[in-house]
Design a protein around this motif. Structure first.
Motif, mmCIF file in Angstrom:
data_model
loop_
_atom_site.group_PDB
_atom_site.id
_atom_site.type_symbol
_atom_site.label_atom_id
_atom_site.label_comp_id
_atom_site.label_asym_id
_atom_site.label_seq_id
_atom_site.Cartn_x
_atom_site.Cartn_y
_atom_site.Cartn_z
ATOM 1 N N VAL A 3 -39.534 27.349 -20.481
ATOM 2 C CA VAL A 3 -40.288 26.582 -21.483
ATOM 3 C C VAL A 3 -40.835 27.533 -22.541
ATOM 4 C CG1 VAL A 3 -42.409 26.643 -20.116
ATOM 5 C CG2 VAL A 3 -42.135 24.890 -21.833
ATOM 6 N N LYS A 4 -40.797 27.046 -23.794
ATOM 7 C CA LYS A 4 -41.294 27.873 -24.883
ATOM 8 C C LYS A 4 -41.947 26.973 -25.926
ATOM 9 C CE LYS A 4 -39.932 31.238 -28.287
ATOM 10 N NZ LYS A 4 -38.916 32.061 -28.852
ATOM 11 N N GLU A 5 -43.089 27.411 -26.440
ATOM 12 C CA GLU A 5 -43.733 26.687 -27.528
ATOM 13 C C GLU A 5 -42.903 26.870 -28.791
ATOM 14 O OE1 GLU A 5 -47.851 26.694 -30.112
ATOM 15 O OE2 GLU A 5 -47.881 27.609 -28.120
ATOM 16 N N SER A 77 -29.751 15.707 -18.748
ATOM 17 C CA SER A 77 -30.060 16.505 -19.927
ATOM 18 C C SER A 77 -30.051 17.991 -19.595
ATOM 19 C CB SER A 77 -31.415 16.120 -20.521
ATOM 20 O OG SER A 77 -32.471 16.532 -19.684
ATOM 21 N N GLN A 78 -29.810 18.778 -20.628
ATOM 22 C CA GLN A 78 -29.876 20.223 -20.489
ATOM 23 C C GLN A 78 -31.157 20.759 -21.092
ATOM 24 O OE1 GLN A 78 -26.346 21.688 -22.368
ATOM 25 N NE2 GLN A 78 -25.006 20.924 -20.760
ATOM 26 N N VAL A 79 -31.647 20.063 -22.129
ATOM 27 C CA VAL A 79 -32.820 20.517 -22.866
ATOM 28 C C VAL A 79 -33.677 19.317 -23.242
ATOM 29 C CG1 VAL A 79 -33.583 21.617 -25.018
ATOM 30 C CG2 VAL A 79 -31.570 22.499 -23.830
ATOM 31 N N LYS A 80 -34.989 19.478 -23.197
ATOM 32 C CA LYS A 80 -35.931 18.476 -23.693
ATOM 33 C C LYS A 80 -36.887 19.127 -24.669
ATOM 34 C CE LYS A 80 -36.184 15.142 -19.934
ATOM 35 N NZ LYS A 80 -36.944 14.732 -18.755
ATOM 36 N N ILE A 81 -37.307 18.329 -25.642
ATOM 37 C CA ILE A 81 -38.361 18.713 -26.568
ATOM 38 C C ILE A 81 -39.553 17.835 -26.201
ATOM 39 C CG2 ILE A 81 -39.080 18.792 -28.976
ATOM 40 C CD1 ILE A 81 -36.068 18.724 -29.695
ATOM 41 N N GLN A 82 -40.734 18.420 -26.057
ATOM 42 C CA GLN A 82 -41.917 17.640 -25.675
ATOM 43 C C GLN A 82 -43.113 17.971 -26.544
ATOM 44 O OE1 GLN A 82 -42.927 18.254 -21.569
ATOM 45 N NE2 GLN A 82 -41.528 16.676 -20.880
ATOM 46 N N TYR A 83 -43.874 16.926 -26.826
ATOM 47 C CA TYR A 83 -45.173 17.065 -27.479
ATOM 48 C C TYR A 83 -46.171 16.468 -26.503
ATOM 49 C CZ TYR A 83 -48.777 16.823 -31.097
ATOM 50 O OH TYR A 83 -49.914 16.992 -31.838
ATOM 51 N N ASN A 111 -51.140 18.714 -27.998
ATOM 52 C CA ASN A 111 -50.920 18.779 -29.446
ATOM 53 C C ASN A 111 -50.058 19.952 -29.886
ATOM 54 O OD1 ASN A 111 -52.591 16.436 -29.775
ATOM 55 N ND2 ASN A 111 -54.335 17.793 -29.464
ATOM 56 N N LYS A 112 -49.092 20.304 -29.042
ATOM 57 C CA LYS A 112 -48.130 21.359 -29.355
ATOM 58 C C LYS A 112 -46.749 20.900 -28.891
ATOM 59 C CE LYS A 112 -51.350 25.174 -29.091
ATOM 60 N NZ LYS A 112 -51.658 26.459 -28.512
ATOM 61 N N TRP A 113 -45.745 21.409 -29.586
ATOM 62 C CA TRP A 113 -44.352 21.132 -29.223
ATOM 63 C C TRP A 113 -43.828 22.224 -28.290
ATOM 64 C CZ3 TRP A 113 -41.826 16.755 -30.130
ATOM 65 C CH2 TRP A 113 -42.219 15.935 -31.187
ATOM 66 N N TYR A 114 -43.002 21.813 -27.326
ATOM 67 C CA TYR A 114 -42.357 22.742 -26.407
ATOM 68 C C TYR A 114 -40.891 22.373 -26.273
ATOM 69 C CZ TYR A 114 -47.077 24.024 -25.057
ATOM 70 O OH TYR A 114 -48.368 24.463 -25.082
ATOM 71 N N ILE A 115 -40.078 23.383 -26.005
ATOM 72 C CA ILE A 115 -38.687 23.147 -25.664
ATOM 73 C C ILE A 115 -38.502 23.623 -24.229
ATOM 74 C CG2 ILE A 115 -37.876 25.353 -26.636
ATOM 75 C CD1 ILE A 115 -35.345 23.675 -27.548
ATOM 76 N N LEU A 116 -37.815 22.805 -23.428
ATOM 77 C CA LEU A 116 -37.680 23.079 -21.998
ATOM 78 C C LEU A 116 -36.209 23.045 -21.593
ATOM 79 C CD1 LEU A 116 -40.117 20.802 -22.519
ATOM 80 C CD2 LEU A 116 -40.531 21.334 -20.148
ATOM 81 N N LYS A 117 -35.814 23.956 -20.760
ATOM 82 C CA LYS A 117 -34.467 23.979 -20.197
ATOM 83 C C LYS A 117 -34.517 23.166 -18.911
ATOM 84 C CE LYS A 117 -30.477 26.739 -20.014
ATOM 85 N NZ LYS A 117 -29.587 25.617 -19.929
ATOM 86 N N LEU A 134 -44.624 12.883 -25.563
ATOM 87 C CA LEU A 134 -43.548 12.346 -26.385
ATOM 88 C C LEU A 134 -42.400 13.297 -26.143
ATOM 89 C CD1 LEU A 134 -42.300 10.601 -28.611
ATOM 90 C CD2 LEU A 134 -43.453 12.072 -30.293
ATOM 91 N N ALA A 135 -41.275 12.778 -25.629
ATOM 92 C CA ALA A 135 -40.204 13.663 -25.173
ATOM 93 C C ALA A 135 -38.862 13.244 -25.762
ATOM 94 C CB ALA A 135 -40.132 13.647 -23.653
ATOM 95 N N GLY A 136 -38.096 14.237 -26.134
ATOM 96 C CA GLY A 136 -36.732 14.014 -26.616
ATOM 97 C C GLY A 136 -35.743 14.696 -25.707
ATOM 98 N N LYS A 137 -34.831 13.910 -25.163
ATOM 99 C CA LYS A 137 -33.814 14.419 -24.245
ATOM 100 C C LYS A 137 -32.560 14.745 -25.055
ATOM 101 C CE LYS A 137 -33.202 11.835 -20.615
ATOM 102 N NZ LYS A 137 -32.697 10.812 -19.679
ATOM 103 N N ILE A 138 -32.093 15.974 -24.928
ATOM 104 C CA ILE A 138 -30.871 16.401 -25.608
ATOM 105 C C ILE A 138 -29.813 16.668 -24.548
ATOM 106 C CG2 ILE A 138 -29.848 18.104 -27.146
ATOM 107 C CD1 ILE A 138 -32.693 18.607 -28.222
ATOM 108 N N PHE A 139 -28.709 16.017 -24.715
ATOM 109 C CA PHE A 139 -27.650 16.116 -23.680
ATOM 110 C C PHE A 139 -26.782 17.332 -23.864
ATOM 111 C CE2 PHE A 139 -28.844 11.735 -24.139
ATOM 112 C CZ PHE A 139 -29.085 11.380 -22.850
#
Length: 139
Positions: A3-5, A77-83, A111-117, A134-139
């Motif tokens: 995970v990374k901000e 999913s392989q990656v998610k974006i989360q707020y 109140n920060k965005w993160y990307i997660l593997k 709030l999450a975005g799933k990227i396939f």
């Protein structure tokens, strides 16, 4: 790294309010049950904002946790974006694993965005309240 901000646009109040209301409505609907996790498709308004401002290719949803989410991988999913809107408690930690060993631990702030593997083993621990993202799933 699991995970990374990341720096992405600030989410408008109206979008945050909609996401939070969807989460709280679900929480109210499962009171008295053993349901502890939910991936809820966002409203059309939230989806349009996310696709226009964050990532048009992601599948956007409200992610709600009411308890720890033990070691797992996400199947779709392989990656998610989360707020993160609510952390779920004072000492909530996201951990990633290699074999059976913790290789990375992160405390994510609101109140920060993160990307997660998410196709690697990971878990969320220390949840004592409601964790809303709030999450975005990227396939």
């Amino acid at each position: 790294m699991f995970v990374k901000e990341i720096v992405l646009p600030e989410v408008p109040y109206e979008i945050l309010n909609s996401v939070k209301q969807q989460a709280l409505d679900w929480v109210e609907s499962v009171k008295g049950t053993d349901k502890m996790y939910r991936w809820i498709p966002v409203t059309l308004e939230v989806e349009e904002w996310c696709k226009e401002n964050i990532c048009e290719y992601a599948q956007w949803a409200v992610q709600v946790l009411l308890a720890d989410l033990p070691k797992h991988t996400d199947e779709n999913s392989q990656v998610k974006i989360q707020y993160l809107l609510e952390t779920g408690g004072d000492n909530v930690v996201s951990k990633s694993y290699k074999n059976d060993y913790v290789v990375h631990s992160t405390v994510c702030d609101t109140n920060k965005w993160y990307i997660l593997k998410t196709d690697e083993f990971h878990g969320v621990y220390g949840v004592t309240g409601i964790r809303i993202a709030l999450a975005g799933k990227i396939f």
